[in-house]
Motif scaffolding. Structure first.
Motif, PDB file in Angstrom:
ATOM      1  N   TYR A 175       1.959  -0.898  -6.103  1.00  0.00           N
ATOM      2  CA  TYR A 175       2.537  -1.343  -4.838  1.00  0.00           C
ATOM      3  C   TYR A 175       3.993  -0.901  -4.709  1.00  0.00           C
ATOM      4  CZ  TYR A 175      -1.332  -4.180  -3.116  1.00  0.00           C
ATOM      5  OH  TYR A 175      -2.537  -4.586  -2.598  1.00  0.00           O
ATOM      6  N   PHE A 231       6.297  -4.481   3.282  1.00  0.00           N
ATOM      7  CA  PHE A 231       5.855  -3.241   3.916  1.00  0.00           C
ATOM      8  C   PHE A 231       6.224  -3.210   5.396  1.00  0.00           C
ATOM      9  CE2 PHE A 231       2.926  -2.778   0.236  1.00  0.00           C
ATOM     10  CZ  PHE A 231       3.295  -1.492  -0.110  1.00  0.00           C
ATOM     11  N   ALA A 233      12.536  -4.271  -2.826  1.00  0.00           N
ATOM     12  CA  ALA A 233      11.086  -4.161  -2.689  1.00  0.00           C
ATOM     13  C   ALA A 233      10.412  -3.993  -4.048  1.00  0.00           C
ATOM     14  CB  ALA A 233      10.733  -2.988  -1.765  1.00  0.00           C
ATOM     15  N   LEU A 279       8.389  -0.139   6.952  1.00  0.00           N
ATOM     16  CA  LEU A 279       7.777   0.712   7.969  1.00  0.00           C
ATOM     17  C   LEU A 279       8.472   0.608   9.318  1.00  0.00           C
ATOM     18  CD1 LEU A 279       3.986   0.172   7.127  1.00  0.00           C
ATOM     19  CD2 LEU A 279       5.451   2.105   6.502  1.00  0.00           C
ATOM     20  N   THR A 298       4.042  -9.298   0.260  1.00  0.00           N
ATOM     21  CA  THR A 298       3.593  -7.908   0.311  1.00  0.00           C
ATOM     22  C   THR A 298       3.603  -7.398   1.746  1.00  0.00           C
ATOM     23  OG1 THR A 298       2.159  -8.262  -1.610  1.00  0.00           O
ATOM     24  CG2 THR A 298       1.706  -6.333  -0.245  1.00  0.00           C
ATOM     25  N   ALA A 320       5.518   1.469  -1.821  1.00  0.00           N
ATOM     26  CA  ALA A 320       6.676   1.037  -1.041  1.00  0.00           C
ATOM     27  C   ALA A 320       7.734   2.131  -0.982  1.00  0.00           C
ATOM     28  CB  ALA A 320       7.267  -0.240  -1.638  1.00  0.00           C
ATOM     29  N   SER A 363       6.330   5.063   1.133  1.00  0.00           N
ATOM     30  CA  SER A 363       6.050   4.773   2.542  1.00  0.00           C
ATOM     31  C   SER A 363       7.286   4.927   3.431  1.00  0.00           C
ATOM     32  CB  SER A 363       5.490   3.359   2.693  1.00  0.00           C
ATOM     33  OG  SER A 363       6.443   2.386   2.311  1.00  0.00           O
TER      34      SER A 363
END
Length: 294
Positions: A144, A47, A102, A51, A43, A148, A151
């Motif tokens: 989640y 991320f 992802a 990011l 996880t 993802a 984000s």
């Protein structure tokens, strides 16, 4: 192998617990599953990649300069025009593979990893009813996966603002879309991107309840996208390609037209929702009768 014993054992345990103040609604709370999933390295790694990628792209454009004209105008040609253009470009290059991986990772690892660690049977012995266990894990996994997908463009907006400033969306073929309108279009695009990834999430989840190998579940879902893209390139299939799960993946680009064209996104939504509903139904049916020995 017979499935009668595990199912009867589960019913017996549930009945015993029910007589001692047991409440199904209190088993495996969402907050517990959210924390458990968040603490996993995959996880944090997923991320971190999502990011950091926008900042790497900004650095690449700064080092390499503005993109030159290509044979056909595309989002890369106007990627440095504004933060919104950069966010659209980042979403475009990530949607076909990175976001697929992802989403498949979050949804394919959730049950298979428990089986691989031999902890799944202990969760059922808590006792957590099978349907509730699967539902809780699906909710968290989809949550989640959604975070993802969201984000990446949001971080791309931040990175793009820092690197290229704020402004309207410049279209590859000429013209522009004002900032206020463009933000609304961006919301539509992200929403459609979420819907488009539902098939990947559903297949990964089905494979996760079928196998004890998280890698197999994730790889199977990613493989679906690869095979679908290959078949989509076979023009001899004609209109049959419309039923491929990835054929309408980039239909969100119709939202960048002066007037939004909804036809492609409507067809893509129908295909994605239909496939995902069938796959999720199969997942619950498969897990209901599965012998859990690990």
């Amino acid at each position: 192998m017979s499935t009668t014993a595990p199912l009867n054992g589960e019913r017996t345990a549930t009945a015993t617990a029910a007589g001692s103040g047991y409440a199904i609604g209190r088993t495996l709370p969402l907050r517990v599953e959210i924390v458990r999933q968040f603490r996993r390295r995959r996880t944090l790694f997923a991320f971190a990649v999502l990011l950091v990628l926008p900042w790497i792209l900004v650095g690449a454009f700064k080092v390499g300069g503005d993109p030159g004209p290509d044979e056909a105008p595309g989002l890369v040609d106007v990627a440095t025009s504004s933060a919104l253009n950069f966010a659209l470009f980042a979403l475009f290059i990530a949607m076909g593979f990175l976001l697929v991986v992802a989403v498949a990772l979050f949804c394919g690892d959730t049950v298979a990893s428990e089986a691989g660690w031999s902890s799944l049977r202990y969760l059922l012995a808590a006792p957590v009813p099978r349907a509730r266990l699967l539902r809780q894990k699906l909710i968290v996994a989809l949550g989640y996966a959604a975070v993802a997908v969201i984000s990446l463009p949001l971080m791309a907006l931040v990175a793009g603002t820092a690197g290229f400033g704020w402004g309207p969306v410049e279209m590859p073929t000429g013209g522009s879309v004002e900032t206020g309108t463009a933000l609304g279009r961006m919301g539509i695009i992200i929403g459609y991107a979420l819907i488009g990834q539902l098939v990947v999430a559903a297949l990964a989840f089905l494979l996760s309840v079928t196998t004890d190998s998280p890698l197999g579940a994730v790889g199977g879902a990613v493989g679906l996208v690869i095979v679908s893209n290959i078949l989509d390139a076979v023009t001899a299939l004609g209109s049959w390609r419309d039923f491929l799960p990835t054929h309408w993946m980039y239909a969100w680009m119709d939202a960048l037209q002066p007037e939004i064209q909804w036809t492609g996104m409507a067809k893509g939504t129908a295909i994605s929702v239909t496939y995902s509903a069938v796959l999720l139904a199969l997942a619950f049916r498969r897990f209901r009768s599965r012998d859990v020995v690990s």
